[in-house]
Design a protein around this motif. Structure first.
Motif, PDB file in Angstrom:
ATOM      1  N   VAL A  20     -38.136  -3.934  -0.067  1.00  0.00           N
ATOM      2  CA  VAL A  20     -38.174  -5.393   0.080  1.00  0.00           C
ATOM      3  C   VAL A  20     -38.035  -6.098  -1.264  1.00  0.00           C
ATOM      4  O   VAL A  20     -37.812  -7.314  -1.311  1.00  0.00           O
ATOM      5  CB  VAL A  20     -39.477  -5.843   0.778  1.00  0.00           C
ATOM      6  CG1 VAL A  20     -39.540  -5.278   2.187  1.00  0.00           C
ATOM      7  CG2 VAL A  20     -40.708  -5.420  -0.022  1.00  0.00           C
ATOM      8  N   ARG A  21     -38.154  -5.363  -2.374  1.00  0.00           N
ATOM      9  CA  ARG A  21     -37.993  -5.986  -3.686  1.00  0.00           C
ATOM     10  C   ARG A  21     -36.524  -6.155  -4.061  1.00  0.00           C
ATOM     11  O   ARG A  21     -36.196  -6.993  -4.902  1.00  0.00           O
ATOM     12  CB  ARG A  21     -38.701  -5.148  -4.747  1.00  0.00           C
ATOM     13  CG  ARG A  21     -40.219  -5.070  -4.584  1.00  0.00           C
ATOM     14  CD  ARG A  21     -40.807  -3.952  -5.407  1.00  0.00           C
ATOM     15  NE  ARG A  21     -40.256  -2.663  -4.990  1.00  0.00           N
ATOM     16  CZ  ARG A  21     -40.582  -1.507  -5.555  1.00  0.00           C
ATOM     17  NH1 ARG A  21     -41.433  -1.472  -6.564  1.00  0.00           N
ATOM     18  NH2 ARG A  21     -40.055  -0.376  -5.118  1.00  0.00           N
ATOM     19  N   SER A  22     -35.645  -5.365  -3.435  1.00  0.00           N
ATOM     20  CA  SER A  22     -34.230  -5.419  -3.812  1.00  0.00           C
ATOM     21  C   SER A  22     -33.326  -5.943  -2.705  1.00  0.00           C
ATOM     22  O   SER A  22     -32.202  -6.359  -2.979  1.00  0.00           O
ATOM     23  CB  SER A  22     -33.749  -4.029  -4.242  1.00  0.00           C
ATOM     24  OG  SER A  22     -33.856  -3.109  -3.170  1.00  0.00           O
ATOM     25  N   ILE A  23     -33.786  -5.911  -1.456  1.00  0.00           N
ATOM     26  CA  ILE A  23     -32.967  -6.393  -0.339  1.00  0.00           C
ATOM     27  C   ILE A  23     -33.523  -7.725   0.133  1.00  0.00           C
ATOM     28  O   ILE A  23     -34.659  -7.802   0.605  1.00  0.00           O
ATOM     29  CB  ILE A  23     -32.956  -5.372   0.823  1.00  0.00           C
ATOM     30  CG1 ILE A  23     -32.269  -4.080   0.364  1.00  0.00           C
ATOM     31  CG2 ILE A  23     -32.247  -5.954   2.043  1.00  0.00           C
ATOM     32  CD1 ILE A  23     -32.201  -3.002   1.424  1.00  0.00           C
ATOM     33  N   PRO A  24     -32.758  -8.810   0.011  1.00  0.00           N
ATOM     34  CA  PRO A  24     -33.262 -10.124   0.422  1.00  0.00           C
ATOM     35  C   PRO A  24     -33.490 -10.203   1.932  1.00  0.00           C
ATOM     36  O   PRO A  24     -32.782  -9.563   2.715  1.00  0.00           O
ATOM     37  CB  PRO A  24     -32.165 -11.087  -0.035  1.00  0.00           C
ATOM     38  CG  PRO A  24     -30.941 -10.238  -0.162  1.00  0.00           C
ATOM     39  CD  PRO A  24     -31.409  -8.873  -0.556  1.00  0.00           C
ATOM     40  N   ALA A  25     -34.465 -10.991   2.322  1.00  0.00           N
ATOM     41  CA  ALA A  25     -34.887 -11.055   3.723  1.00  0.00           C
ATOM     42  C   ALA A  25     -33.784 -11.530   4.659  1.00  0.00           C
ATOM     43  O   ALA A  25     -33.736 -11.131   5.832  1.00  0.00           O
ATOM     44  CB  ALA A  25     -36.106 -11.974   3.851  1.00  0.00           C
ATOM     45  N   HIS A  26     -32.870 -12.373   4.169  1.00  0.00           N
ATOM     46  CA  HIS A  26     -31.857 -12.932   5.063  1.00  0.00           C
ATOM     47  C   HIS A  26     -30.892 -11.879   5.597  1.00  0.00           C
ATOM     48  O   HIS A  26     -30.146 -12.138   6.544  1.00  0.00           O
ATOM     49  CB  HIS A  26     -31.076 -14.054   4.371  1.00  0.00           C
ATOM     50  CG  HIS A  26     -30.158 -13.587   3.288  1.00  0.00           C
ATOM     51  ND1 HIS A  26     -30.479 -13.634   1.950  1.00  0.00           N
ATOM     52  CD2 HIS A  26     -28.911 -13.043   3.347  1.00  0.00           C
ATOM     53  CE1 HIS A  26     -29.481 -13.157   1.229  1.00  0.00           C
ATOM     54  NE2 HIS A  26     -28.509 -12.784   2.057  1.00  0.00           N
ATOM     55  N   ARG A  27     -30.893 -10.683   5.009  1.00  0.00           N
ATOM     56  CA  ARG A  27     -29.983  -9.644   5.495  1.00  0.00           C
ATOM     57  C   ARG A  27     -30.469  -9.023   6.813  1.00  0.00           C
ATOM     58  O   ARG A  27     -29.741  -8.231   7.414  1.00  0.00           O
ATOM     59  CB  ARG A  27     -29.806  -8.563   4.431  1.00  0.00           C
ATOM     60  CG  ARG A  27     -29.052  -9.075   3.216  1.00  0.00           C
ATOM     61  CD  ARG A  27     -28.518  -7.969   2.335  1.00  0.00           C
ATOM     62  NE  ARG A  27     -27.599  -8.514   1.337  1.00  0.00           N
ATOM     63  CZ  ARG A  27     -26.856  -7.783   0.527  1.00  0.00           C
ATOM     64  NH1 ARG A  27     -26.926  -6.454   0.587  1.00  0.00           N
ATOM     65  NH2 ARG A  27     -26.040  -8.341  -0.339  1.00  0.00           N
ATOM     66  N   LEU A  28     -31.660  -9.368   7.243  1.00  0.00           N
ATOM     67  CA  LEU A  28     -32.179  -8.878   8.515  1.00  0.00           C
ATOM     68  C   LEU A  28     -32.085 -10.007   9.534  1.00  0.00           C
ATOM     69  O   LEU A  28     -32.641 -11.091   9.341  1.00  0.00           O
ATOM     70  CB  LEU A  28     -33.626  -8.425   8.357  1.00  0.00           C
ATOM     71  CG  LEU A  28     -33.880  -7.375   7.270  1.00  0.00           C
ATOM     72  CD1 LEU A  28     -35.358  -7.026   7.213  1.00  0.00           C
ATOM     73  CD2 LEU A  28     -33.040  -6.132   7.507  1.00  0.00           C
ATOM     74  N   VAL A  29     -31.357  -9.774  10.623  1.00  0.00           N
ATOM     75  CA  VAL A  29     -31.153 -10.775  11.672  1.00  0.00           C
ATOM     76  C   VAL A  29     -32.167 -10.515  12.786  1.00  0.00           C
ATOM     77  O   VAL A  29     -32.243  -9.397  13.313  1.00  0.00           O
ATOM     78  CB  VAL A  29     -29.710 -10.717  12.221  1.00  0.00           C
ATOM     79  CG1 VAL A  29     -29.529 -11.723  13.359  1.00  0.00           C
ATOM     80  CG2 VAL A  29     -28.710 -10.983  11.094  1.00  0.00           C
ATOM     81  N   THR A  30     -32.946 -11.544  13.120  1.00  0.00           N
ATOM     82  CA  THR A  30     -34.024 -11.391  14.096  1.00  0.00           C
ATOM     83  C   THR A  30     -33.861 -12.387  15.230  1.00  0.00           C
ATOM     84  O   THR A  30     -33.138 -13.378  15.117  1.00  0.00           O
ATOM     85  CB  THR A  30     -35.390 -11.600  13.427  1.00  0.00           C
ATOM     86  OG1 THR A  30     -35.412 -12.887  12.797  1.00  0.00           O
ATOM     87  CG2 THR A  30     -35.666 -10.540  12.386  1.00  0.00           C
ATOM     88  N   TYR A  31     -34.609 -12.157  16.316  1.00  0.00           N
ATOM     89  CA  TYR A  31     -34.384 -12.933  17.538  1.00  0.00           C
ATOM     90  C   TYR A  31     -35.535 -12.711  18.504  1.00  0.00           C
ATOM     91  O   TYR A  31     -36.261 -11.719  18.444  1.00  0.00           O
ATOM     92  CB  TYR A  31     -33.074 -12.484  18.205  1.00  0.00           C
ATOM     93  CG  TYR A  31     -32.725 -11.035  17.913  1.00  0.00           C
ATOM     94  CD1 TYR A  31     -33.322  -9.986  18.609  1.00  0.00           C
ATOM     95  CD2 TYR A  31     -31.835 -10.711  16.886  1.00  0.00           C
ATOM     96  CE1 TYR A  31     -33.028  -8.658  18.307  1.00  0.00           C
ATOM     97  CE2 TYR A  31     -31.543  -9.383  16.574  1.00  0.00           C
ATOM     98  CZ  TYR A  31     -32.140  -8.364  17.293  1.00  0.00           C
ATOM     99  OH  TYR A  31     -31.872  -7.060  16.991  1.00  0.00           O
ATOM    100  N   THR A  32     -35.688 -13.656  19.445  1.00  0.00           N
ATOM    101  CA  THR A  32     -36.650 -13.470  20.531  1.00  0.00           C
ATOM    102  C   THR A  32     -36.008 -12.735  21.700  1.00  0.00           C
ATOM    103  O   THR A  32     -36.689 -12.116  22.501  1.00  0.00           O
ATOM    104  CB  THR A  32     -37.200 -14.806  21.045  1.00  0.00           C
ATOM    105  OG1 THR A  32     -36.169 -15.510  21.745  1.00  0.00           O
ATOM    106  CG2 THR A  32     -37.725 -15.667  19.908  1.00  0.00           C
TER     107      THR A  32
END
Length: 564
Positions: free
Chosen positions: A357-369
Motif C-alpha cells: 500500500v506504500r507504493s500502489i495508490p488506492a485509486h488503482r483498486l476499483v470497488t463497488y456495492t
C-alpha cells in the motif's frame, strides 16, 4: 485475411466471386480496393469441399448479424468534442448494459441519459461488451467478432456518436472487452486458423495466445485494442476475466495491451486506462513495469464487495463462505485483498499476495456495492436493492464512496432499482439456448439455489424484466438523493486519497470506523444499536444518529460522516 488452415480461399464480394492468392504466414490477398459499404465474405476450401460464405474474423460491421456478410466501414467520423481526458484517480465509474439501460436499448438511448449521469456525479461510463453476438439479446460476453459493434445497438457509427456526446458532456467512456473466449453462436474463426488452443475456460474454448501460431492471434487482440482506443476514442478498456487467459509467454498479453494504451496516450495526449477483472489477487497487474508488474491502471477488487455484502445481507453460500466478519471487511479496506497469501476454504488452498500500500495508490483498486456479475449471476438476477432496506443500501454506498478506492456503480443501484438483472441470451441455435439454460440451472444448484427459480435465459420476458424502470417512487427518490450527496461529498472532501497507508480503519462491537485525520465515517454494520468512540461535527447521514464530541450512537445500519 489470415487463414492458415485453408487450402484455397475465394472472396465473395456482393454477387461476385474473386480468387485470392496465398502470401506468407497464412495470409491471403484479393486485389480489390475495399470501399465503405461493400458487403463481402470468404469461402474456404479444405481440399475436398468449399465452405459456406463466412464473415470476416476481422470484420468491423455485421449489419445482418454474426452469420451474415461483413461490411466495409469508413473509419472517418466528424468528432466535435474537445476532450483532454482525465486520470483514473478521482473518477466515479458507472457500469451499464446498453440493451437494458434505457427503453430504447441503443447507444442513442444512453446519450439521452448523459445529463442525468453527470448530475449524479458520474465521471465515466463503462459499457458492457458491445461486440456482435448471436441474436438480439445478450449480456455481450458471447461476442465473436472483436473489431465490430452490435448492429442492434446502433453499429459503429452509433457507438462513435455516444463517445463523442459523452466527451462533450464531460464524461469518459470505458469499454468492457472479452479476449479470453469466443461466444458459441456465429464463431467461425476456428475454420480459418488456430484462434483457440483446446481446453475450456468454462465459457468457451481457451484462446490461443501462447501456443503454435499464436503471434497472429495476439496481433488480432492488440489491433482490436488499438482500434477501440484510437479510432473510437475510448478512454479505457476493462479486460474481462484475465485469470482465464492462457498467458504463459515471457511477455504477458496484458503488458502488451498496456503498451498499446501508452502509445495511443503519447500520440494523442489523452490518457487511456486499462482495467483488469482478475480472480488472482495478484498485485503484479497494477504494479509499475519498472517494478516487475504489468503497469495496468487498475483492477476490480471482489474481496471488498464480498466482505461488505456478506455482513449486510447475511449470505454465506458459495464464494461468500470465507467472509461475513467485520475483521474481514476491515482487512479489505486497509489493503484491498482479503486473500493475500492466506487460506481460502472455498478454494481449498492458499490464495493471493499482499498489495504494497506504500507504493500502489488506492485509486488503482476499483470497488463497488454490486456489478453485473454480482447481480446477474444469482438465480433470479435479484439486485441487493430488492432485498435490503434503503438504510442498508445507502450504508453500503457510504462505505464504498468514503473509501479511497475508485468507486463503480452498477446501473440502477443509485435509486434502489426493483427490476432484476437476470442472465439473458437469444442464440440463433435453439440447441444452444437449451444447453445454456440447463448449464445455468446446474451451476446454481451446486451453489445451493433452487434451480426452479432460474428464469429461462432465452425467454424474451427474462430480457424485458431486466430493463430499468425510470419511474421513481418516493423511496427511490430518497435513495437517489443520498447517492448524489455521497458522491458530491466524496469529491468536495477529497476522499479519493492516494496513500492507503494513512487510512485508519478500526472496528468494535458491530461498528466500523474508516477515515483520515480530518474526516471519518462511522458505520453500524449490525441490526442492534451501537455506540462508537468517535465524535465530531456531523457532515452527513441518511438517518438521524446521535453525534457527540467524543462518541456517536448509531441505530441499526446507520452511519455518520464526521469532521473530526
Amino acid at each position: 485475411m489470415w487463414a492458415p488452415y485453408a487450402r484455397d480461399v475465394r472472396l465473395r464480394l456482393d454477387d461476385e466471386v474473386i480468387a485470392m492468392r496465398a502470401t506468407s504466414g497464412g495470409w491471403w490477398v484479393a486485389d480489390r480496393i475495399a470501399e465503405p459499404g461493400m458487403r463481402y465474405g470468404y469461402e474456404l476450401f479444405d481440399g475436398e469441399n468449399w465452405s459456406q460464405t463466412l464473415p470476416d474474423p476481422r470484420t468491423t460491421s455485421q449489419p445482418d448479424g454474426v452469420h451474415g456478410l461483413s461490411e466495409v466501414t469508413d473509419p472517418h467520423f466528424d468528432w466535435t468534442a474537445e476532450w483532454t481526458g482525465r486520470p483514473l484517480a478521482g473518477q466515479v465509474l458507472y457500469e451499464l448494459h446498453v440493451g437494458t439501460f434505457t427503453p430504447e436499448g441503443t447507444f442513442d438511448g444512453v446519450i439521452g441519459k448523459l445529463g442525468y449521469l453527470r448530475d449524479l456525479g458520474v465521471t465515466a461510463i463503462e459499457l458492457m461488451p458491445v461486440q456482435p453476438f448471436g441474436g438480439e439479446r445478450n449480456w455481450g460476453y458471447d461476442g465473436v467478432e472483436w473489431l465490430a459493434v452490435h448492429a442492434g445497438y446502433g453499429g459503429p457509427e452509433g457507438l462513435k456518436r455516444l463517445v463523442d456526446a459523452a466527451h462533450a458532456a464531460g464524461i469518459g467512456v470505458i469499454l468492457d472487452v472479452v479476449y479470453n473466449h469466443f461466444g458459441p453462436d456465429g464463431n467461425y474463426n476456428g475454420m480459418f486458423g488456430p484462434y483457440t488452443a483446446g481446453g475450456s475456460t468454462g465459457w468457451g474454448e481457451v484462446v490461443n495466445i501462447s501456443g503454435h501460431d499464436s503471434d497472429e492471434v495476439r496481433r488480432f487482440i492488440l489491433d482490436s485494442v488499438r482500434q477501440w482506443l484510437a479510432e473510437f476514442r475510448f478512454d479505457g478498456l476493462r479486460l474481462d476475466a484475465v485469470h482465464s487467459l492462457d498467458d504463459t509467454g515471457a511477455y504477458s498479453i496484458m503488458e502488451q495491451i498496456q503498451e498499446v494504451a501508452d502509445d495511443v496516450t503519447a500520440r494523442t495526449g489523452v490518457p487511456r486506462h486499462i482495467i483488469a477483472e482478475s480472480d488472482l489477487n495478484d498485485p503484479r497487474l497494477i504494479t509499475e513495469r519498472d517494478g516487475g508488474g504489468y503497469g495496468l491502471a487498475g483492477q476490480w477488487v471482489d474481496d471488498i464487495h464480498h466482505a461488505l455484502h456478506t455482513i449486510v445481507s447475511g449470505e454465506r453460500h458459495a464464494y461468500y463462505e470465507d467472509f461475513g466478519s467485520l475483521d474481514a471487511l476491515a482487512k479489505t479496506l486497509r489493503g484491498g485483498f482479503y486473500f493475500d497469501g492466506t487460506y481460502s476454504s472455498y478454494r481449498g488452498r492458499t490464495h493471493g499476495r499482499p498489495i504494497d500500500v506504500r507504493s500502489i495508490p488506492a485509486h488503482r483498486l476499483v470497488t463497488y456495492t454490486t456489478t453485473h456479475d454480482q447481480t446477474g449471476n444469482r438465480a433470479r438476477g435479484d439486485r441487493p436493492s430488492m432485498n435490503l432496506t434503503p438504510a442498508q443500501q445507502v450504508l453500503k454506498a457510504a462505505v464504498i464512496y468514503c473509501s479511497p478506492f475508485t468507486p463503480m456503480l452498477f446501473m440502477g443501484e443509485e435509486f434502489g432499482a426493483q427490476t432484476p438483472f437476470a442472465f439473458f441470451c437469444s442464440h440463433t441455435d435453439e440447441n444452444l439456448n437449451r444447453l445454456t439454460s440447463e448449464g445455468r440451472k446446474r451451476e446454481f444448484s451446486r451453489s445451493g439455489w433452487d434451480h426452479a427459480e432460474v428464469p429461462d435465459p432465452a425467454d424474451p420476458a427474462t430480457f424485458e424484466m431486466s430493463r430499468l424502470d425510470w419511474d421513481f417512487t418516493e423511496e427511490q427518490q430518497e435513495i437517489h438523493a443520498a447517492y448524489r450527496e455521497l458522491l458530491r461529498l466524496r469529491r468536495e472532501l477529497g476522499l479519493s486519497r492516494a496513500d492507503l497507508s494513512r487510512l485508519t480503519v478500526e472496528t468494535g462491537d458491530g461498528w466500523l470506523a474508516m477515515g483520515w485525520e480530518d474526516v471519518i465515517l462511522v458505520a453500524n454494520l449490525s441490526d442492534a444499536e451501537v455506540r462508537a468512540p468517535y465524535g465530531g461535527e456531523l457532515i452527513y447521514s441518511f438517518t438521524e444518529p446521535e453525534v457527540g464530541l467524543d462518541d456517536t450512537r448509531l441505530g441499526p445500519w446507520e452511519f455518520a460522516l464526521l469532521r473530526r
